[in-house]
Design an enzyme around this catalytic site. Structure first.
Site, PDB file in Angstrom:
ATOM      1  N   PHE A 144       0.841  -1.181   0.000  1.00 31.98           N
ATOM      2  CA  PHE A 144       0.000   0.000   0.000  1.00 31.98           C
ATOM      3  C   PHE A 144       0.885   1.243   0.000  1.00 31.98           C
ATOM      4  CE2 PHE A 144      -2.396  -3.330   2.146  1.00 31.98           C
ATOM      5  CZ  PHE A 144      -3.616  -3.278   1.498  1.00 31.98           C
ATOM      6  N   ASN A 203       5.248   7.007  -1.874  1.00 33.75           N
ATOM      7  CA  ASN A 203       6.573   6.603  -2.334  1.00 33.75           C
ATOM      8  C   ASN A 203       7.562   6.392  -1.190  1.00 33.75           C
ATOM      9  OD1 ASN A 203       5.683   6.871  -5.065  1.00 33.75           O
ATOM     10  ND2 ASN A 203       6.054   9.093  -4.925  1.00 33.75           N
ATOM     11  N   ARG A 204       7.034   6.151   0.003  1.00 37.38           N
ATOM     12  CA  ARG A 204       7.844   5.897   1.192  1.00 37.38           C
ATOM     13  C   ARG A 204       8.716   7.085   1.592  1.00 37.38           C
ATOM     14  NH1 ARG A 204       4.559   2.339   0.975  1.00 37.38           N
ATOM     15  NH2 ARG A 204       4.848   0.171   1.623  1.00 37.38           N
ATOM     16  N   LEU A 205       8.383   8.267   1.114  1.00 34.82           N
ATOM     17  CA  LEU A 205       9.111   9.478   1.514  1.00 34.82           C
ATOM     18  C   LEU A 205       8.389  10.111   2.703  1.00 34.82           C
ATOM     19  CD1 LEU A 205      10.082  11.004  -1.960  1.00 34.82           C
ATOM     20  CD2 LEU A 205      11.506   9.685  -0.374  1.00 34.82           C
TER      21      LEU A 205
END
Length: 237
Positions: free
Chosen positions: A18, A208-210
């Site tokens: 996700f 985007n996992r940022l």
């Protein structure tokens, strides 16, 4: 067997991925003190648990301590106190966590709300909650929960579920439910701890996992409500 899979896939957990579509947390959104920001997020989580009902147990808090050998130990409790002094919880003082805190009071705790893409981490030292505060909280607990506190020799082995239920029945007979706040006294072995933090991190999930990680680090002796005692920095995700 890992038939049809390479060695690199062995042990991998297959799960849906996700993207964290959260609002994030920018420096200009951060409230002035770690207490104000923590209280805002905790209140948001409690409100969402009542309205959206997708945040179960919004006060569930992971508590990490270290044992005599320096090995970490973590478990989940419910946060029962939160003010400018720090978050707190109740427990049997004779439990594993109680013994570990008595020997080495360093502690880390974390609150996590996946549906909200938010988490808070506190790192610091444990102090005992004042007995008057413990008594006030104790009297707010349902009768059955007070009986359970007397019943459980927390963290110790027990033979069977039946043994536990029989011990509960004996305590229930000893302290019958009269509807009074004082029908079950506070056990001497039961109390609470509060974390006095030196660091408080606010994590907000982003795409985007940022992710955003904004951290209050202690620079003075004040409590969580004293802005002058904290500096703010951003950490990479």
């Amino acid at each position: 067997m890992n038939q049809g899979r390479g060695d690199d896939d062995a042990g991998r957990i297959a799960a849906a991925r996700f993207d964290y579509d959260g609002d994030g947390l920018a420096e200009e959104q951060l409230l002035a003190t770690p207490y104000a920001q923590a209280r805002r997020w905790v209140d948001d989580a409690v409100a969402r648990s009542q309205v959206e009902q997708d945040v179960f147990e919004p006060l569930a808090m992971s508590v990490a301590t270290v044992d005599a050998a320096g090995v970490p130990n973590v478990r989940t409790v419910l946060m029962r106190f939160l003010d400018e002094r720090g978050p707190g919880f109740v427990t049997a003082l004779t439990s594993a966590k109680g013994r570990e805190i008595a020997a080495n009071p360093v502690m880390a705790v974390a609150l996590t709300w996946p549906p909200m893409y938010r988490a808070i981490r506190f790192r610091g030292r444990a102090v005992m909650v004042d007995r008057a505060e413990v008594l006030e909280y104790w009297q707010s607990r349902p009768w059955a929960s007070r009986i359970s506190a007397w019943t459980s020799q927390q963290s110790e082995p027990v033979g069977t579920r039946t043994d536990l239920e029989e011990a509960y029945a004996r305590r229930a007979a000893e302290f019958p439910d009269t509807g009074s706040e004082s029908d079950v006294p506070v056990p001497d072995f039961w109390g609470g701890y509060r974390v006095v933090p030196d660091e408080v991190e606010f994590w907000a999930g982003r795409r985007n996992r940022l992710h955003d990680r904004l951290v209050f680090t202690r620079v003075g002796d004040g409590d969580l409500g004293d802005a002058a005692s904290w500096s703010v920095s951003r950490r990479q995700p």
